[in-house]
Design a protein around this motif. Structure first.
Motif, PDB file in Angstrom:
ATOM      1  N   GLU A 215       0.831  -1.207   0.000  1.00 16.60           N
ATOM      2  CA  GLU A 215       0.000   0.000   0.000  1.00 16.60           C
ATOM      3  C   GLU A 215       0.865   1.257   0.000  1.00 16.60           C
ATOM      4  OE1 GLU A 215      -3.262   2.407  -0.239  1.00 16.60           O
ATOM      5  OE2 GLU A 215      -3.141   0.233  -0.512  1.00 16.60           O
ATOM      6  N   CYS A 216       2.016   1.180   0.644  1.00 13.12           N
ATOM      7  CA  CYS A 216       2.954   2.308   0.647  1.00 13.12           C
ATOM      8  C   CYS A 216       3.374   2.641  -0.780  1.00 13.12           C
ATOM      9  CB  CYS A 216       4.170   1.948   1.502  1.00 13.12           C
ATOM     10  SG  CYS A 216       5.396   3.273   1.660  1.00 13.12           S
ATOM     11  N   PHE A 217       3.745   1.623  -1.551  1.00 12.63           N
ATOM     12  CA  PHE A 217       4.149   1.839  -2.942  1.00 12.63           C
ATOM     13  C   PHE A 217       2.988   2.374  -3.782  1.00 12.63           C
ATOM     14  CE2 PHE A 217       4.482   0.158  -7.311  1.00 12.63           C
ATOM     15  CZ  PHE A 217       5.655   0.783  -7.713  1.00 12.63           C
ATOM     16  N   ASP A 218       1.829   1.773  -3.627  1.00 14.38           N
ATOM     17  CA  ASP A 218       0.672   2.209  -4.419  1.00 14.38           C
ATOM     18  C   ASP A 218       0.313   3.664  -4.130  1.00 14.38           C
ATOM     19  OD1 ASP A 218       0.521  -0.305  -5.533  1.00 14.38           O
ATOM     20  OD2 ASP A 218      -1.131  -0.991  -4.258  1.00 14.38           O
ATOM     21  N   THR A 219       0.435   4.071  -2.879  1.00 17.34           N
ATOM     22  CA  THR A 219       0.128   5.456  -2.503  1.00 17.34           C
ATOM     23  C   THR A 219       1.137   6.421  -3.115  1.00 17.34           C
ATOM     24  OG1 THR A 219      -0.843   4.701  -0.418  1.00 17.34           O
ATOM     25  CG2 THR A 219      -0.236   7.025  -0.553  1.00 17.34           C
ATOM     26  N   LEU A 220       2.401   6.048  -3.116  1.00 15.11           N
ATOM     27  CA  LEU A 220       3.425   6.897  -3.741  1.00 15.11           C
ATOM     28  C   LEU A 220       3.137   7.101  -5.216  1.00 15.11           C
ATOM     29  CD1 LEU A 220       6.707   5.458  -2.168  1.00 15.11           C
ATOM     30  CD2 LEU A 220       5.540   7.568  -1.535  1.00 15.11           C
ATOM     31  N   MET A 221       2.801   6.015  -5.900  1.00 20.27           N
ATOM     32  CA  MET A 221       2.536   6.112  -7.335  1.00 20.27           C
ATOM     33  C   MET A 221       1.297   6.960  -7.620  1.00 20.27           C
ATOM     34  SD  MET A 221       5.021   4.526  -8.812  1.00 20.27           S
ATOM     35  CE  MET A 221       6.071   5.008  -7.429  1.00 20.27           C
ATOM     36  N   ALA A 222       0.304   6.871  -6.744  1.00 20.83           N
ATOM     37  CA  ALA A 222      -0.949   7.586  -6.976  1.00 20.83           C
ATOM     38  C   ALA A 222      -0.856   9.068  -6.632  1.00 20.83           C
ATOM     39  CB  ALA A 222      -2.070   6.939  -6.161  1.00 20.83           C
ATOM     40  N   ASP A 223      -0.147   9.395  -5.559  1.00 19.70           N
ATOM     41  CA  ASP A 223      -0.223  10.755  -5.018  1.00 19.70           C
ATOM     42  C   ASP A 223       1.118  11.487  -4.905  1.00 19.70           C
ATOM     43  OD1 ASP A 223      -3.020  10.774  -4.579  1.00 19.70           O
ATOM     44  OD2 ASP A 223      -2.777   9.589  -2.755  1.00 19.70           O
ATOM     45  N   GLY A 224       2.217  10.814  -5.230  1.00 18.12           N
ATOM     46  CA  GLY A 224       3.538  11.412  -5.016  1.00 18.12           C
ATOM     47  C   GLY A 224       3.769  12.714  -5.754  1.00 18.12           C
ATOM     48  N   ILE A 225       3.434  12.762  -7.032  1.00 15.43           N
ATOM     49  CA  ILE A 225       3.696  13.960  -7.836  1.00 15.43           C
ATOM     50  C   ILE A 225       2.838  15.127  -7.351  1.00 15.43           C
ATOM     51  CG2 ILE A 225       3.742  14.928 -10.158  1.00 15.43           C
ATOM     52  CD1 ILE A 225       5.726  12.604  -9.663  1.00 15.43           C
ATOM     53  N   GLN A 226       1.560  14.880  -7.131  1.00 16.87           N
ATOM     54  CA  GLN A 226       0.678  15.951  -6.666  1.00 16.87           C
ATOM     55  C   GLN A 226       1.115  16.448  -5.283  1.00 16.87           C
ATOM     56  OE1 GLN A 226      -3.965  16.636  -5.407  1.00 16.87           O
ATOM     57  NE2 GLN A 226      -3.576  15.123  -7.014  1.00 16.87           N
ATOM     58  N   ALA A 227       1.526  15.513  -4.432  1.00 21.20           N
ATOM     59  CA  ALA A 227       1.963  15.902  -3.091  1.00 21.20           C
ATOM     60  C   ALA A 227       3.193  16.795  -3.140  1.00 21.20           C
ATOM     61  CB  ALA A 227       2.256  14.660  -2.257  1.00 21.20           C
ATOM     62  N   LYS A 228       4.117  16.475  -4.047  1.00 21.61           N
ATOM     63  CA  LYS A 228       5.305  17.315  -4.185  1.00 21.61           C
ATOM     64  C   LYS A 228       4.917  18.731  -4.606  1.00 21.61           C
ATOM     65  CE  LYS A 228       9.336  18.343  -6.906  1.00 21.61           C
ATOM     66  NZ  LYS A 228       9.931  18.247  -8.255  1.00 21.61           N
ATOM     67  N   LEU A 229       4.048  18.843  -5.587  1.00 22.54           N
ATOM     68  CA  LEU A 229       3.609  20.162  -6.047  1.00 22.54           C
ATOM     69  C   LEU A 229       2.904  20.926  -4.934  1.00 22.54           C
ATOM     70  CD1 LEU A 229       2.216  19.154  -9.566  1.00 22.54           C
ATOM     71  CD2 LEU A 229       4.338  20.394  -9.093  1.00 22.54           C
TER      72      LEU A 229
END
Length: 374
Positions: A215-229
Motif C-alpha cells: 500500500e505504501c508503494f501504491d500510494t506513492l505512485m498515486a499521489d507522489g507527484i501531486q503531493a510534491k507540487l
C-alpha cells in the motif's frame, strides 16, 4: 538459504495521530502518559516552541523541561547530553524535530524507562515509528543500529507543519518510502528475518506487514507527484496528507516488519564518502532502489515506472544528482562498505565488490538516459 519460517512477528507504534495543527494540542495528548515531560527539540524550533510550551502548560497539571541536542548522534554525545540536560524526575520524553532529535529521544526514553512521544516536523524518513535508533561514529559514518524494547507510545504528526517545510524533505521521505515495497519483496522471497525483536529470534514478516508495504508503494505512485507540487506551494490537500502517512507510518511499519535489502545497503554505504553526507538519507536510498532493481533483474516495465517517477518527483537517479565523483576508488569504497550491511542477505543473488560497482554504474546509465528525455 534455508530458514525456519515458523516464526513471524509484527511490531508497531502504539498510536498514530495526523492532522493540521495537532502540535498546538500537544499537552492534551502527552499528559495521558504522565505529568513530568522532557522535550528534545530541534535547534531550529527550540526558542519558538519552548515559548509556546510555556503558554500551553501555563494552566496544566503537568510540567515540562526542554533541551536541544546538537552534534552527531554518537554514544558519547548521547551520554554527555543525558548527564548534563536530562533530569531524573521525568516520566515522558517527547521529541519535536527530525531524525536526530527522534533517535536521541528513543535512547533517553529507553534508558529512563519512560513513555515516548514523537512529533516529526518533517516527513523525510520513516524513523518516527520504529523501535530503533541509528548511531554514527565520531567521523559521521553510520555504524550502529540500536534496538529498543518497544516502539514509541504515540507519533503525533502536524501535517500543516510538514506542508510548510522545504519540499526537499518530503521528496527525501518519498525516496525512503519507495524502498519499502521492493526491499520487502526481497525479504519475503528469501524468507529473511525482519527487525521485530530480532535480537531474540529470527522472525519473518506477517501478511499484514507485506500488505502495508504494498500500500505504501501504491500510494506513492498515486499521489507522489501531486503531493510534491502541493508541498512546494505549502498547500495541504488529501494527496499530501496521504504521502505524509506513506512516508512516516506506512514506510515505518513496512521497513520494520518486512526488512531492508539492497537499497539501504547501497544508500547507507554512500556516506562512506565525505561528499555522500551532502545528500539526505532518502535521496541516497532512492538511488539504491534503482540499484536493487538491477541487482534483482526486474523487468523493464517496472524499472521504467520507478525511474520515471523518481525523475518526476525529483529524486537522484545518477552520480551527478548525488554529487559524488564516480571514480573507481570511490565506487569500490561504496561497494565494500555496502557489503558490510546485513541487509544484503535479503537479496536472492550473491554479489561481490566488482559486481556492485557495475550495478551502480548501470543505475547511473539508466538515470542519465531518463534525464536526457526530460
Amino acid at each position: 538459504m534455508s530458514r525456519n519460517t515458523n516464526y513471524r512477528a509484527w511490531g508497531s507504534v502504539g498510536h498514530y495521530l495526523q492532522g493540521p495543527g495537532l502540535l498546538e494540542e500537544i499537552e492534551s495528548y502527552t499528559s495521558g502518559f504522565g505529568t513530568k515531560h522532557f522535550y528534545i527539540i530541534d535547534v531550529f524550533f527550540f526558542d519558538t516552541w519552548t515559548q509556546k510550551l510555556a503558554e500551553i502548560y501555563e494552566n496544566s497539571k503537568s510540567t515540562f523541561q526542554s533541551a536541544v541536542f546538537e552534534g552527531e548522534v554518537t554514544r558519547s554525545k548521547i551520554r554527555e547530553f543525558h548527564e548534563q540536560a536530562v533530569g531524573s524526575d521525568i516520566d515522558t520524553v517527547i521529541a519535536i524535530g527530525g531524525g536526530k532529535s527522534i533517535d536521541v529521544a528513543k535512547v533517553i526514553a529507553a534508558d529512563q524507562e519512560c513513555s515516548l512521544v514523537v512529533c516529526p516536523t518533517i516527513a523525510s524518513t520513516d524513523a518516527p515509528t520504529s523501535a530503533m535508533s541509528i548511531l554514527y561514529s565520531e567521523e559521521g559514518k553510520m555504524n550502529e543500529i540500536m534496538l529498543h524494547k518497544k516502539n514509541p507510545d504515540l507519533v503525533l504528526v502536524d501535517s500543516k507543519m510538514i506542508a510548510n517545510a522545504p519540499v526537499r524533505f518530503l521528496v527525501a521521505g518519498i525516496g525512503d518510502a519507495l524502498s519499502t515495497y521492493f526491499e520487502g519483496l526481497s525479504n519475503v522471497q528469501t524468507q529473511h528475518e525482519n527487525y521485530v525483536w530480532c535480537d531474540k529470534k529470527p522472525f519473518v514478516s506477517t501478511l499484514s506487514g507485506r500488505a502495508v508495504a504494498k500500500e505504501c508503494f501504491d500510494t506513492l505512485m498515486a499521489d507522489g507527484i501531486q503531493a510534491k507540487l502541493a508541498c512546494e506551494r505549502h498547500i495541504l490537500v488529501p494527496a499530501l496528507e496521504n504521502i505524509i502517512e506513506s512516508n512516516i507510518l506506512m514506510s515505518g511499519l513496512g521497513f520494520e516488519n518486512v526488512g531492508c535489502s539492497v537499497a539501504h545497503a547501497i544508500g547507507n554505504a554512500i556516506t562512506v564518502l565525505p561528499e555522500g553526507e551532502r545528500m539526505m538519507h532518502g535521496e541516497r536510498v532512492g538511488f539504491g532502489v534503482v540499484c536493487q532493481m538491477i541487482a534483482e533483474h526486474y523487468n523493464q516495465e517496472m524499472i521504467d515506472q520507478v525511474l520515471s517517477f523518481c525523475v518526476d518527483v525529483g529524486l537522484p537517479v545518477c552520480f551527478h544528482d548525488l554529487q559524488i565523483e564516480p571514480s573507481e576508488g570511490n565506487l569500490h569504497l561504496i561497494a565494500r562498505e555496502s557489503l558490510e550491511a546485513v541487509s544484503w542477505q535479503a537479496c536472492s543473488r550473491t554479489y561481490g565488490e566488482e559486481d556492485i560497482v557495475q550495478i551502480m554504474r548501470m543505475a547511473d546509465a539508466l538515470g542519465c538516459s531518463y534525464l536526457s528525455k526530460k
